[in-house]
Design a protein around this motif. Sequence first.
Motif, PDB file in Angstrom:
ATOM      1  N   MET A   1      19.938 107.709  81.874  1.00 51.99           N
ATOM      2  CA  MET A   1      19.148 106.727  81.251  1.00 51.99           C
ATOM      3  C   MET A   1      20.506 105.904  81.824  1.00 51.99           C
ATOM      4  SD  MET A   1      17.511 106.056  77.952  1.00 51.99           S
ATOM      5  CE  MET A   1      19.075 106.574  76.712  1.00 51.99           C
ATOM      6  N   THR A   2      20.567 104.444  81.241  1.00 52.60           N
ATOM      7  CA  THR A   2      21.361 103.254  81.921  1.00 52.60           C
ATOM      8  C   THR A   2      21.967 103.035  80.695  1.00 52.60           C
ATOM      9  OG1 THR A   2      20.536 102.202  83.738  1.00 52.60           O
ATOM     10  CG2 THR A   2      22.358 101.604  82.710  1.00 52.60           C
ATOM     11  N   SER A   3      23.452 103.078  79.669  1.00 47.28           N
ATOM     12  CA  SER A   3      23.592 102.769  78.859  1.00 47.28           C
ATOM     13  C   SER A   3      23.712 100.989  78.767  1.00 47.28           C
ATOM     14  CB  SER A   3      25.537 103.265  79.496  1.00 47.28           C
ATOM     15  OG  SER A   3      26.390 102.731  77.290  1.00 47.28           O
ATOM     16  N   PRO A   4      23.348 100.920  77.303  1.00 50.74           N
ATOM     17  CA  PRO A   4      22.594  99.391  77.573  1.00 50.74           C
ATOM     18  C   PRO A   4      24.267  98.965  76.798  1.00 50.74           C
ATOM     19  CG  PRO A   4      22.708 101.457  75.466  1.00 50.74           C
ATOM     20  CD  PRO A   4      22.880 101.826  76.134  1.00 50.74           C
ATOM     21  N   VAL A   5      24.116  97.302  77.533  1.00 50.15           N
ATOM     22  CA  VAL A   5      25.518  96.677  77.408  1.00 50.15           C
ATOM     23  C   VAL A   5      25.464  95.674  76.117  1.00 50.15           C
ATOM     24  CG1 VAL A   5      26.724  94.818  78.412  1.00 50.15           C
ATOM     25  CG2 VAL A   5      26.303  96.911  79.528  1.00 50.15           C
ATOM     26  N   ILE A   6      26.235  96.035  75.015  1.00 51.77           N
ATOM     27  CA  ILE A   6      26.299  94.650  73.688  1.00 51.77           C
ATOM     28  C   ILE A   6      27.270  94.006  73.453  1.00 51.77           C
ATOM     29  CG2 ILE A   6      25.578  95.103  71.292  1.00 51.77           C
ATOM     30  CD1 ILE A   6      23.682  97.339  71.920  1.00 51.77           C
ATOM     31  N   SER A   7      26.759  92.872  73.438  1.00 51.77           N
ATOM     32  CA  SER A   7      27.721  92.309  73.100  1.00 51.77           C
ATOM     33  C   SER A   7      28.512  91.531  71.693  1.00 51.77           C
ATOM     34  CB  SER A   7      27.849  90.745  74.132  1.00 51.77           C
ATOM     35  OG  SER A   7      28.543  90.943  75.221  1.00 51.77           O
ATOM     36  N   ILE A   8      29.150  91.371  70.844  1.00 51.07           N
ATOM     37  CA  ILE A   8      29.139  90.511  69.515  1.00 51.07           C
ATOM     38  C   ILE A   8      29.929  90.037  69.653  1.00 51.07           C
ATOM     39  CG2 ILE A   8      30.338  91.012  67.440  1.00 51.07           C
ATOM     40  CD1 ILE A   8      29.876  94.430  67.869  1.00 51.07           C
ATOM     41  N   ALA A   9      29.198  88.609  69.350  1.00 49.15           N
ATOM     42  CA  ALA A   9      30.075  87.259  69.266  1.00 49.15           C
ATOM     43  C   ALA A   9      29.433  86.569  67.947  1.00 49.15           C
ATOM     44  CB  ALA A   9      28.894  85.669  70.213  1.00 49.15           C
ATOM     45  N   VAL A  10      31.019  86.869  67.289  1.00 48.84           N
ATOM     46  CA  VAL A  10      31.297  86.308  65.575  1.00 48.84           C
ATOM     47  C   VAL A  10      32.220  85.302  65.986  1.00 48.84           C
ATOM     48  CG1 VAL A  10      33.588  88.674  66.290  1.00 48.84           C
ATOM     49  CG2 VAL A  10      32.431  87.690  64.222  1.00 48.84           C
ATOM     50  N   HIS A  11      32.872  84.739  64.879  1.00 49.45           N
ATOM     51  CA  HIS A  11      34.046  83.941  64.719  1.00 49.45           C
ATOM     52  C   HIS A  11      33.831  84.667  63.064  1.00 49.45           C
ATOM     53  CE1 HIS A  11      35.075  80.494  62.029  1.00 49.45           C
ATOM     54  NE2 HIS A  11      36.391  80.545  62.915  1.00 49.45           N
ATOM     55  N   SER A  12      34.973  85.013  62.485  1.00 55.90           N
ATOM     56  CA  SER A  12      35.637  85.338  61.592  1.00 55.90           C
ATOM     57  C   SER A  12      37.355  84.225  60.563  1.00 55.90           C
ATOM     58  CB  SER A  12      36.617  86.587  61.700  1.00 55.90           C
ATOM     59  OG  SER A  12      37.293  87.338  59.882  1.00 55.90           O
ATOM     60  N   GLY A  13      36.700  83.909  59.569  1.00 57.48           N
ATOM     61  CA  GLY A  13      37.780  82.182  59.548  1.00 57.48           C
ATOM     62  C   GLY A  13      38.698  83.213  58.710  1.00 57.48           C
ATOM     63  N   PHE A  14      38.801  84.388  57.999  1.00 52.90           N
ATOM     64  CA  PHE A  14      39.826  85.394  57.277  1.00 52.90           C
ATOM     65  C   PHE A  14      40.028  86.702  57.105  1.00 52.90           C
ATOM     66  CE2 PHE A  14      38.682  81.663  54.959  1.00 52.90           C
ATOM     67  CZ  PHE A  14      40.234  80.853  54.672  1.00 52.90           C
ATOM     68  N   GLY A  15      39.014  87.149  58.322  1.00 50.39           N
ATOM     69  CA  GLY A  15      39.181  89.129  59.158  1.00 50.39           C
ATOM     70  C   GLY A  15      38.135  89.250  58.331  1.00 50.39           C
ATOM     71  N   HIS A  16      37.245  88.864  57.575  1.00 49.40           N
ATOM     72  CA  HIS A  16      36.286  90.153  56.525  1.00 49.40           C
ATOM     73  C   HIS A  16      35.190  89.913  57.144  1.00 49.40           C
ATOM     74  CE1 HIS A  16      38.568  87.725  53.300  1.00 49.40           C
ATOM     75  NE2 HIS A  16      38.872  89.164  52.907  1.00 49.40           N
ATOM     76  N   THR A  17      34.829  88.794  58.339  1.00 44.63           N
ATOM     77  CA  THR A  17      33.884  88.467  59.292  1.00 44.63           C
ATOM     78  C   THR A  17      33.907  89.813  60.461  1.00 44.63           C
ATOM     79  OG1 THR A  17      32.836  87.173  58.080  1.00 44.63           O
ATOM     80  CG2 THR A  17      31.870  87.515  60.127  1.00 44.63           C
ATOM     81  N   ALA A  18      35.456  89.451  60.246  1.00 48.10           N
ATOM     82  CA  ALA A  18      36.114  90.746  62.246  1.00 48.10           C
ATOM     83  C   ALA A  18      36.039  92.397  61.104  1.00 48.10           C
ATOM     84  CB  ALA A  18      37.511  90.358  61.845  1.00 48.10           C
ATOM     85  N   VAL A  19      36.213  92.377  60.324  1.00 40.53           N
ATOM     86  CA  VAL A  19      35.677  93.640  59.948  1.00 40.53           C
ATOM     87  C   VAL A  19      34.569  94.146  60.122  1.00 40.53           C
ATOM     88  CG1 VAL A  19      36.414  95.865  57.547  1.00 40.53           C
ATOM     89  CG2 VAL A  19      38.209  93.833  58.446  1.00 40.53           C
ATOM     90  N   ILE A  20      33.885  93.340  59.640  1.00 42.22           N
ATOM     91  CA  ILE A  20      32.777  94.151  60.468  1.00 42.22           C
ATOM     92  C   ILE A  20      32.384  94.143  61.164  1.00 42.22           C
ATOM     93  CG2 ILE A  20      29.966  93.070  59.455  1.00 42.22           C
ATOM     94  CD1 ILE A  20      31.632  93.802  57.315  1.00 42.22           C
ATOM     95  N   ALA A  21      32.419  92.253  61.954  1.00 46.20           N
ATOM     96  CA  ALA A  21      32.126  92.417  63.015  1.00 46.20           C
ATOM     97  C   ALA A  21      32.580  94.155  64.623  1.00 46.20           C
ATOM     98  CB  ALA A  21      32.569  91.776  64.532  1.00 46.20           C
ATOM     99  N   GLU A  22      33.829  94.843  63.152  1.00 48.24           N
ATOM    100  CA  GLU A  22      34.248  95.963  64.503  1.00 48.24           C
ATOM    101  C   GLU A  22      33.336  96.926  63.547  1.00 48.24           C
ATOM    102  OE1 GLU A  22      36.483  96.740  66.056  1.00 48.24           O
ATOM    103  OE2 GLU A  22      37.646  95.220  66.633  1.00 48.24           O
ATOM    104  N   ALA A  23      32.825  97.635  62.790  1.00 51.13           N
ATOM    105  CA  ALA A  23      31.659  98.476  62.445  1.00 51.13           C
ATOM    106  C   ALA A  23      30.746  98.477  63.206  1.00 51.13           C
ATOM    107  CB  ALA A  23      31.946  98.361  60.424  1.00 51.13           C
ATOM    108  N   VAL A  24      30.281  96.968  63.321  1.00 47.22           N
ATOM    109  CA  VAL A  24      28.974  97.283  64.545  1.00 47.22           C
ATOM    110  C   VAL A  24      29.188  97.349  65.543  1.00 47.22           C
ATOM    111  CG1 VAL A  24      27.025  95.716  65.280  1.00 47.22           C
ATOM    112  CG2 VAL A  24      27.968  94.992  63.072  1.00 47.22           C
ATOM    113  N   ARG A  25      30.759  97.328  66.377  1.00 45.92           N
ATOM    114  CA  ARG A  25      31.184  97.770  67.358  1.00 45.92           C
ATOM    115  C   ARG A  25      31.484  99.158  68.046  1.00 45.92           C
ATOM    116  NH1 ARG A  25      35.823  96.197  71.285  1.00 45.92           N
ATOM    117  NH2 ARG A  25      37.124  96.256  69.219  1.00 45.92           N
ATOM    118  N   THR A  26      31.634  99.750  66.582  1.00 47.71           N
ATOM    119  CA  THR A  26      31.674 101.360  66.203  1.00 47.71           C
ATOM    120  C   THR A  26      30.401 101.424  66.316  1.00 47.71           C
ATOM    121  OG1 THR A  26      33.382 101.166  64.976  1.00 47.71           O
ATOM    122  CG2 THR A  26      32.706 103.214  64.727  1.00 47.71           C
ATOM    123  N   GLY A  27      29.743 101.497  65.608  1.00 50.03           N
ATOM    124  CA  GLY A  27      28.509 102.012  65.531  1.00 50.03           C
ATOM    125  C   GLY A  27      27.646 101.724  66.716  1.00 50.03           C
ATOM    126  N   ALA A  28      28.183 101.005  67.432  1.00 47.98           N
ATOM    127  CA  ALA A  28      26.861 100.936  68.948  1.00 47.98           C
ATOM    128  C   ALA A  28      27.493 101.538  69.535  1.00 47.98           C
ATOM    129  CB  ALA A  28      26.800  99.173  69.415  1.00 47.98           C
TER     130      ALA A  28
END
Length: 196
Positions: free
Chosen positions: A1-28
Amino acid sequence: MTSPVISIAVHSGFGHTAVIAEAVRTGALEAGATVHLIKVDEITEAQWELLDASDAIVFGSPTYMGGASGAFHTFAEASAKRWFASAWKDKLAAGFSNSGSKSGDKLATLQFLSNFAAQHGMTWISLGLHPGWNLSTASENDLNRLGFFLGAGAQSNNDQGTEGVHKADIATAEHLGRRVAEQTSVFLAGKASLAA
């Protein structure tokens, strides 16, 4: 089975949302996906092409003044070239947002992100969790402690840096990343089966 390719398109003003994006990446990544993290306020043509080649795109923005950030809106408007070409049609999509308050009108941002995906003809993946922290025996450490369904919601105190991002919100974002990877794998397997 082919590994899915996922992109996370994010803006983070002060870094908090970037932490959440990294967590999404970790889970994927844990679920076997190939993952690209793209900062939409610094996006290059090569990164636009990564989005075009992805099986799923997870959109993330902080909630500022009742909606997605200006930088995310700039990215969304710049995606019109993709809209005209139907470049993202039939891809999968999901989303997340962070704000300083527990509600903070994050739902408005998640609705904007899902509507943005719908305009591109994408199929939205919900968070897929029951709400946490809604019983007397529950805890603020529950998954989905803020009770969002459309996507992952996170809350970070305004007077703290990225160390203040709540652990339960990080775990919830990891869940979203795994869910997107798993659902994308099912989607790709179904497409392959129909093509056979």
